[in-house]
Design a protein around this motif. Structure first.
Motif, PDB file in Angstrom:
ATOM      1  N   THR B  42       0.863  -1.176   0.000  1.00  0.00           N
ATOM      2  CA  THR B  42       0.000   0.000   0.000  1.00  0.00           C
ATOM      3  C   THR B  42       0.900   1.226   0.000  1.00  0.00           C
ATOM      4  O   THR B  42       2.080   1.141   0.363  1.00  0.00           O
ATOM      5  CB  THR B  42      -0.879   0.049   1.260  1.00  0.00           C
ATOM      6  N   THR B  59      -1.289  -6.108  -1.856  1.00  0.00           N
ATOM      7  CA  THR B  59      -2.476  -5.534  -2.483  1.00  0.00           C
ATOM      8  C   THR B  59      -2.155  -5.144  -3.915  1.00  0.00           C
ATOM      9  O   THR B  59      -0.984  -4.956  -4.265  1.00  0.00           O
ATOM     10  CB  THR B  59      -2.957  -4.278  -1.715  1.00  0.00           C
ATOM     11  N   GLU B  61      -3.308  -2.438  -5.138  1.00  0.00           N
ATOM     12  CA  GLU B  61      -3.558  -1.005  -5.141  1.00  0.00           C
ATOM     13  C   GLU B  61      -2.710  -0.254  -6.176  1.00  0.00           C
ATOM     14  O   GLU B  61      -3.231   0.533  -6.976  1.00  0.00           O
ATOM     15  CB  GLU B  61      -3.259  -0.477  -3.730  1.00  0.00           C
TER      16      GLU B  61
END
Lengths: 285, 281
Positions: B42, B59, B61
């Motif tokens: 992240t 993730t 992201e």
């Protein structure tokens, strides 16, 4: 149609293209270097004044000095590590494909990305390598590498070497591979140890590969700015400001194209010295 | 045991080269592995100190962010520029190299020297003349501009490599085609090119990767994200306040991936080719 005429016809498109993108801009470069071309004054003939100004410019000499340190540092580091790796890789019997593949991978990373990656790894705020240095007791606080002139230069050299070691490694490895193995066997039979065979067989016979690798590496690191651009943009306090950045500044920032062209001609002259050496040594052997 | 004999023992040992290679391989590959891991962090984790190596909560992201940013467009641009350049290099380079290799003419040696000399000129030296030319031609910030300049970068060396391929190409095959009633152009297009496909593919791939990595000309000659290649696009995540290292790492992975895949498959041929070259030199 004669065969030679046919051959010539085939090469025409290529030669025309090369004339347009090399011969023409090259003559433009030389012409510009004798002009006052700065978007302020009318364009006039300026004689050798651009060259005189470049040679009297403190920042130009600083950038030349930085370029020599940068390119010399990269070449030295690349040669030493490349040689060590090539000698090791030539000796092993198992996993050699694996090691070769791993060792040439940095070559795949674009220089500008390599600069960003090293900037990240060395960053005092988020960098893994900087963190490791604090953990092994090298320094208590994270080191502000890009705030310290000498360290910033070392960082740039590390990042440049990282992408150039693979080429040096392969060139030297290829040189070692072309040495007839009987030479080593004969020497071993005579009782020579590895240090002796390295000094008396490997080194003299791969000298040419090493020379080629060294000259090409130094020539390329002399003229590239990609990774410096993404790491430091020449900073801090112009500590990593190399000649290529100086030239770009005269185009983009100062918009003095005559002056920039003079730097371009000087750069071309310096590179030609390398190139002449390469051709000379390759032809001599 | 003295220092010298200890050193000799280390050098003589069969294990030493494996240790040296393992350590250096780890160092050389670590930046790639580190940015690979970093791209799954992240933004918060990517900016925290002490830095982590393996993301604590992996993730996507960063990848989502890249896909929703103009960087995706610059990836497309890189693809267009690199394909266009590869096409132009081959379209110009194949006939040039074949003509010089198989139908040498008065001045063909000189032509090869011209190509070699072009390779030696630092691309930065020609930056200002190119800037003036492209301004005259009103080509700045176009794909054509970068394709022409990137072709200039790759073309001279590729002609040399292609000529080396054609030099090794069997003359008899061309002659046989000519006896069968093929024209010289036909023999080139229908015999020489298909039979040199592997070499030509290699030249094409190298040109593609080379162009893909180009930065300086792209920086000077592109102004907008619908033209700029990904080597410029990656700076999208370098902000004044903060550098989004996780997204930047993701772009780094995207940018390096084509060449990494190529090197993994072509490693053997690269070294073979160099060895051959080294013997010839």
């Amino acid at each position: 149609m004669k065969d030679s005429t046919f051959g010539f016809l085939l090469t025409i498109p290529g030669l025309v293209f090369l004339t347009l993108v090399v011969a023409f801009p090259l003559s433009l470069l030389f012409s510009l270097s004798f002009l006052r071309y700065d978007f302020i004054h009318p364009i006039t003939f300026h004689g050798l004044r651009n060259y005189v100004e470049v040679l009297n410019n403190r920042v130009f000499w600083l950038s030349l000095r930085n370029t020599i340190i940068y390119s010399g540092g990269t070449t030295t580091l690349t040669l030493l590590i490349g040689l060590l790796l090539a000698v090791s890789a030539a000796r092993i019997k198992r996993f050699s494909a694996l090691f070769r593949t791993l060792l040439i991978l940095p070559w795949a990373v674009p220089l500008v990305v390599s600069g960003l990656v090293w900037r990240w790894m060395l960053d005092p705020g988020v960098g893994v390598y900087n963190y490791i240095l604090t953990q092994v007791g090298f320094s208590r606080e994270p080191i502000n590498i890009f705030g310290e002139p000498t360290l910033a230069m070392i960082g740039c050299i590390l990042s440049d070497s990282w992408t150039r070691i693979p080429f040096m490694f392969i060139v030297i490895l290829a040189g070692i591979k072309s040495i007839p193995p009987d030479l080593y066997e004969a020497a071993r039979v005579d009782g020579a140890n590895r240090i002796a065979t390295f000094r008396n067989i490997t080194l003299p016979l791969v000298k040419k590969s090493m020379l080629t690798g060294t000259l090409i590496t130094s020539m390329f690191s002399f003229r590239t700015i990609d990774n410096i651009w993404s790491m430091t943009r020449g900073g801090p306090a112009k500590a990593t400001y190399v000649i290529g950045l100086n030239l770009i500044d005269y185009l983009v920032r100062y918009q003095n194209l005559g002056f920039g062209a003079a730097i371009g001609v000087i750069m071309l002259g310096l590179i030609s010295i390398f190139a002449t050496l390469i051709v000379y040594y390759i032809l001599k052997e | 045991m003295g220092l010298a004999s200890k050193l000799e023992g280390i050098v003589e040992s069969e294990v030493t080269p494996y240790i040296v290679l393992s350590v250096f391989s780890a160092v050389m590959v670590s930046p790639i592995i580190l940015i690979f891991f970093n791209s799954f962090k992240t933004l918060h984790e990517a900016l925290s100190w002490p830095p982590t190596i393996i993301p604590s909560q992996p993730t996507l992201e960063a990848y989502v962010k890249v896909i929703n940013s103009p960087v995706l467009l610059t990836l497309r641009n890189s693809l267009i520029i690199a394909s266009g350049t590869t096409f132009l290099v081959l379209a110009l380079g194949l006939p040039t190299a074949y003509g010089i290799s198989k139908y040498s003419f008065k001045g063909s040696k000189f032509a090869m020297l011209f190509f070699l000399a072009s390779r030696i000129i630092p691309p930065l030296s020609l930056l200002i003349p190119f800037y003036i030319m492209m301004t005259w031609l009103k080509l700045t910030n176009t794909f054509q501009c970068l394709i022409i300049l990137d072709t200039y970068l790759a073309f001279p060396l590729m002609v040399w490599i292609l000529k080396a391929f054609f030099d090794e190409f069997e003359r008899d095959l061309i002659d046989a085609a000519l006896v069968d009633g093929c024209s010289r152009l036909g023999a080139f297009l229908r015999v020489a090119i298909p039979l040199s496909a592997v070499g030509i593919a290699a030249v094409g791939i190298i040109t593609f990767l080379w162009t893909w990595n180009e930065f300086v000309y792209a920086m000077i000659f592109t102004a907008t994200e619908d033209i700029a290649p990904v080597t410029i696009g990656i700076f999208h995540f370098v902000g004044d306040e903060v550098i989004e290292w996780n997204s930047l790492s993701a772009v780094g992975i995207f940018t390096s991936l084509p060449a990494i895949i190529f090197f993994i498959f072509a490693q053997k041929y690269i070294i073979e080719g160099m060895t051959k070259g080294a013997i010839k030199l």
